[in-house]
Write a protein that holds these residues in place. Structure first.
Motif, short mmCIF file in Angstrom:
data_model
loop_
_atom_site.label_atom_id
_atom_site.label_comp_id
_atom_site.label_asym_id
_atom_site.label_seq_id
_atom_site.Cartn_x
_atom_site.Cartn_y
_atom_site.Cartn_z
N UNK A 70 41.74 20.10 46.11
CA UNK A 70 42.39 20.74 47.25
C UNK A 70 42.00 20.05 48.56
N UNK A 71 40.72 19.64 48.65
CA UNK A 71 40.22 19.08 49.90
C UNK A 71 40.27 17.56 49.96
N UNK A 72 40.57 16.91 48.84
CA UNK A 72 40.44 15.46 48.72
C UNK A 72 41.21 14.66 49.76
N UNK A 73 42.53 14.81 49.77
CA UNK A 73 43.35 13.98 50.66
C UNK A 73 43.14 14.34 52.13
N UNK A 74 43.08 15.64 52.51
CA UNK A 74 42.81 15.94 53.92
C UNK A 74 41.49 15.35 54.41
N UNK A 75 40.46 15.37 53.58
CA UNK A 75 39.18 14.79 54.02
C UNK A 75 39.26 13.29 54.12
N UNK A 76 40.09 12.65 53.28
CA UNK A 76 40.30 11.21 53.40
C UNK A 76 40.97 10.88 54.72
N UNK A 77 41.98 11.68 55.09
CA UNK A 77 42.65 11.49 56.38
C UNK A 77 41.69 11.77 57.54
N UNK A 78 40.83 12.79 57.36
CA UNK A 78 39.80 13.10 58.35
C UNK A 78 38.89 11.89 58.56
N UNK A 79 38.48 11.27 57.45
CA UNK A 79 37.59 10.11 57.54
C UNK A 79 38.26 8.95 58.25
N UNK A 80 39.53 8.69 57.92
CA UNK A 80 40.25 7.58 58.54
C UNK A 80 40.52 7.82 60.03
N UNK A 81 40.58 9.09 60.43
CA UNK A 81 40.97 9.43 61.80
C UNK A 81 39.77 9.72 62.69
N UNK A 82 38.90 10.60 62.26
CA UNK A 82 37.78 11.04 63.10
C UNK A 82 36.51 10.23 62.88
N UNK A 83 36.40 9.55 61.73
CA UNK A 83 35.23 8.72 61.50
C UNK A 83 34.70 8.84 60.09
N UNK A 84 34.61 7.71 59.40
CA UNK A 84 34.13 7.71 58.03
C UNK A 84 32.64 8.02 57.94
N UNK A 85 31.86 7.58 58.92
CA UNK A 85 30.42 7.85 58.88
C UNK A 85 30.14 9.34 59.04
N UNK A 86 30.89 10.01 59.94
CA UNK A 86 30.73 11.46 60.08
C UNK A 86 31.09 12.17 58.78
N UNK A 87 32.13 11.68 58.10
CA UNK A 87 32.55 12.28 56.83
C UNK A 87 31.45 12.15 55.78
N UNK A 88 30.80 10.99 55.72
CA UNK A 88 29.74 10.78 54.73
C UNK A 88 28.51 11.64 55.03
N UNK A 89 28.18 11.82 56.28
CA UNK A 89 27.06 12.68 56.66
C UNK A 89 27.36 14.13 56.27
N UNK A 90 28.59 14.59 56.55
CA UNK A 90 28.98 15.95 56.16
C UNK A 90 28.91 16.12 54.65
N UNK A 91 29.30 15.08 53.92
CA UNK A 91 29.25 15.11 52.46
C UNK A 91 27.83 15.36 51.97
N UNK A 92 26.87 14.65 52.52
CA UNK A 92 25.49 14.76 52.03
C UNK A 92 24.85 16.09 52.42
#
Length: 448
Positions: A48-70
Motif C-alpha cells: 500500500x505504501x510502496x509507490x507513494x514512498x518511492x515518489x516521496x523519496x524522489x521528490x523530497x529526498x532519498x536520504x530522508x526516506x532512508x532515515x525514516x525507514x530505519x
C-alpha cells in the motif's frame, strides 16, 4: 562512496532474528498459516505504501526516506521481541512494513544516481553486485552473532532487541551520503551533506516541493512501468521469481530443526547439547555458509552474465538452475532426506543472488534517473503483493499436509515443491513469452 554503500548493506542485514524468524514465531505458538498471514500483512501494508514512498523519496529526498525507514525498523524490532499476541505482532509487522516501503527501491536508485553523476554507469552490474555481496557478508556475521545470543540467553526475544542497534548506526551512515544520490529534481537539503558531486541544477531551477509534484512523479513512474512493454514484461518475470523466493525461503529453518534431531552436533563439538541448542548451532552454521556463498554469487553476477550472449539468456540459465534445485528439494521430500531438502533451499538462495543484480541492472536500462526510485518501488510493490498472496496460502497448504497421514513427515513440504517447480518450468520453457524478449544492453545501445 562504495564504502558507505557497502556499509549500508552490511548493517541492514544485521537482522539477528532473520535466520530464526519462523522458529521464533513458532515458539510464540503460531501455526504456519498464522505465520504466513503475518508475512502477508507485512507485504500488503508494504504494498500500500510502496509507490507513494518511492515518489516521496524522489521528490523530497532519498536520504530522508532512508532515515525514516530505519527509525521504523527500530520500533518494529522492539515490538516483535516484546509481544506474543497475534494482533500486537501484526501491528509490529505494520511498523516493519513502513521501514520496508521507505527503503525498497530507494537505495538502489541512490547508487545509480551516484554512478551517473560520476560517469560510472557502465560499471553498474559490478558495483551493485559488489555492494550486495557485503550485505550477504553482513548476513553471515549476523547469523553467528544471533547464534551466540541464543546460546547465551536461551530466548528468541533478544535477537529482535539487538537487531535495533545496527539500524541506529545505519542512520549515522546516511548522514555521510552526498547530495548526488538524490533525484536530479530534488532540491538541495539544508541539513544533510552536499558532498563532492552533484547534479546540474534543472533549467529554471528546482521546482517547489508540493503535493502535486509528488503525485506527478508518482504518475510518471507508474506510467513508465506499465506503458513500456519490455519493462512491464521484465518486471513481471522479476516479481514472480522474487515472490516465490520470499514465500518459501524461511521454511529452511524448520527443515534444519528437523535435521538437527538426527545430527550429533554436540558430540562433534565435544559437548552435551539440548535439541534447541543443536538447532541454533546448525541453523547459524548453514546461514553463515549460505551468506558467504551468496556474497560470492553477488560479487560475480556481472561475470556470470558476461558468459552469455545477452542478459536475457543469463536469466534463463538461472531459471534452469533453480528448476534443478527444486527437483532436489522434491527428491528430499519424497525420501524424507532433510539434508537434501536443505541443500536445494540453499542452492535457490545462492542463485537468487546471481539473479538480483542482473535484473536490477536490466530494469535500470529502461527507467530514467528522475523516476528510478518510483519504478523500482513498482517492482517491489508487485513482489510484495504476490508474496502476500503466496505466503498464507502456502502456509495453509503446509499445515493441511502436516495433518494428513501420507508418506513421511517431510511430505508436509510438498506444496513448496509444487510451487517452485511450476514457476521455474513456466518461465524456463515458455519461450515465446514477453519476459524472454528483453534484449541485451548492447542492443539497447545500438538502438540509441
Amino acid at each position: 562512496m562504495i564504502f558507505h554503500f557497502s556499509l549500508y548493506g552490511f548493517l541492514k542485514n544485521q537482522r539477528y532474528f532473520e535466520p530464526f524468524l519462523m522458529l521464533a514465531l513458532l515458539d510464540k505458538r503460531l501455526s504456519f498459516f498464522w505465520i504466513g498471514l503475518l508475512i502477508g500483512i507485512r507485504e500488503v501494508a508494504t504494498n500500500v505504501m510502496e509507490i507513494p514512498t518511492g515518489a516521496f523519496a524522489d521528490t523530497l529526498g532519498r536520504r530522508y526516506a532512508m532515515i525514516a525507514s530505519h527509525v521504523a525498523y527500530i520500533g518494529a524490532f522492539i515490538c516483535l521481541g516484546l509481544f506474543r499476541q497475534f494482533g500486537l505482532l501484526a501491528a509490529a509487522m505494520l511498523m516493519f512494513s513502513i521501514g520496508e516501503a521507505f527503503r525498497t527501491g530507494t537505495h538502489k536508485a541512490m547508487i545509480f544516481s551516484w554512478l551517473k553523476a560520476n560517469n560510472k554507469l557502465d560499471e553498474k552490474k559490478h558495483i551493485y553486485g559488489y555492494t550486495r555481496s557485503w550485505s550477504k557478508m553482513g548476513t553471515a556475521v549476523g547469523a553467528l552473532i544471533a547464534a551466540g545470543l541464543l546460546l547465551v540467553t536461551q530466548r528468541y526475544d533478544w535477537v529482535f532487541y539487538m537487531s535495533a542497534v545496527p539500524m541506529a548506526f545505519g542512520i549515522v551512515n546516511f548522514l555521510c551520503y552526498p547530495s548526488c544520490v538524490e533525484s536530479p529534481t530534488t532540491a538541495q537539503s539544508k541539513l544533510l551533506k552536499q558532498g563532492e558531486c552533484s547534479h546540474d541544477e534543472p533549467m529554471g531551477g528546482y521546482e517547489k516541493i508540493s503535493v502535486g509534484r509528488v503525485v506527478r512523479t508518482l504518475w510518471n513512474g507508474i506510467k513508465k512501468s506499465w506503458v513500456d512493454r519490455k519493462l512491464r514484461a521484465l518486471l513481471i518475470e522479476d516479481v514472480t521469481f522474487e515472490a516465490m523466493f520470499k514465500a518459501t525461503k524461511d521454511y529452511l529453518q524448520p527443515i534444519l530443526q528437523a535435521a538437527a534431531v538426527a545430527v550429533p552436533v554436540g558430540a562433534l563439538m565435544g559437548i552435551q547439547m539440548t535439541e534447541t541448542q543443536r538447532t541454533v548451532v546448525l541453523v547459524a552454521v548453514v546461514y553463515a555458509v549460505l551468506s558467504v556463498m551468496a556474497s560470492i554469487a553477488s560479487r560475480r553476477s556481472g561475470k556470470f552474465s558476461e558468459r552469455f550472449e545477452n542478459d536475457a539468456l543469463a536469466t534463463k540459465a538461472i531459471w534452469s538452475l533453480c528448476l534443478c534445485s527444486f527437483a532436489v528439494v522434491g527428491m528430499g521430500v519424497l525420501m524424507g532426506w532433510y539434508f537434501a531438502i536443505a541443500l536445494g533451499f540453499v542452492a535457490v538462495a545462492v542463485f537468487q543472488n546471481l539473479w538480483r543484480p542482473l535484473l536490477i541492472s536490466r530494469i535500470s536500462n529502461y527507467a530514467d534517473d528522475e523516476t528510478m526510485a518510483t519504478v523500482l518501488s513498482v517492482e517491489s510493490q508487485g513482489k510484495t503483493m504476490l508474496t502476500a498472496v503466496m505466503a498464507p496460502l502456502l502456509g495453509l497448504a503446509v499445515d493441511w499436509m502436516m495433518r494428513q497421514e501420507m508418506g513421511n513427515e517431510a511430505w508436509q513440504y510438498g506444496p513448496i515443491v509444487v510451487l517452485g517447480l511450476g514457476v521455474c518450468l513456466w518461465f524456463r520453457f515458455a519461450g515465446k513469452k514477453e519476459a524472454r524478449k528483453i534484449v541485451s544492453q548492447k542492443e539497447i545501445a545500438a538502438w540509441k
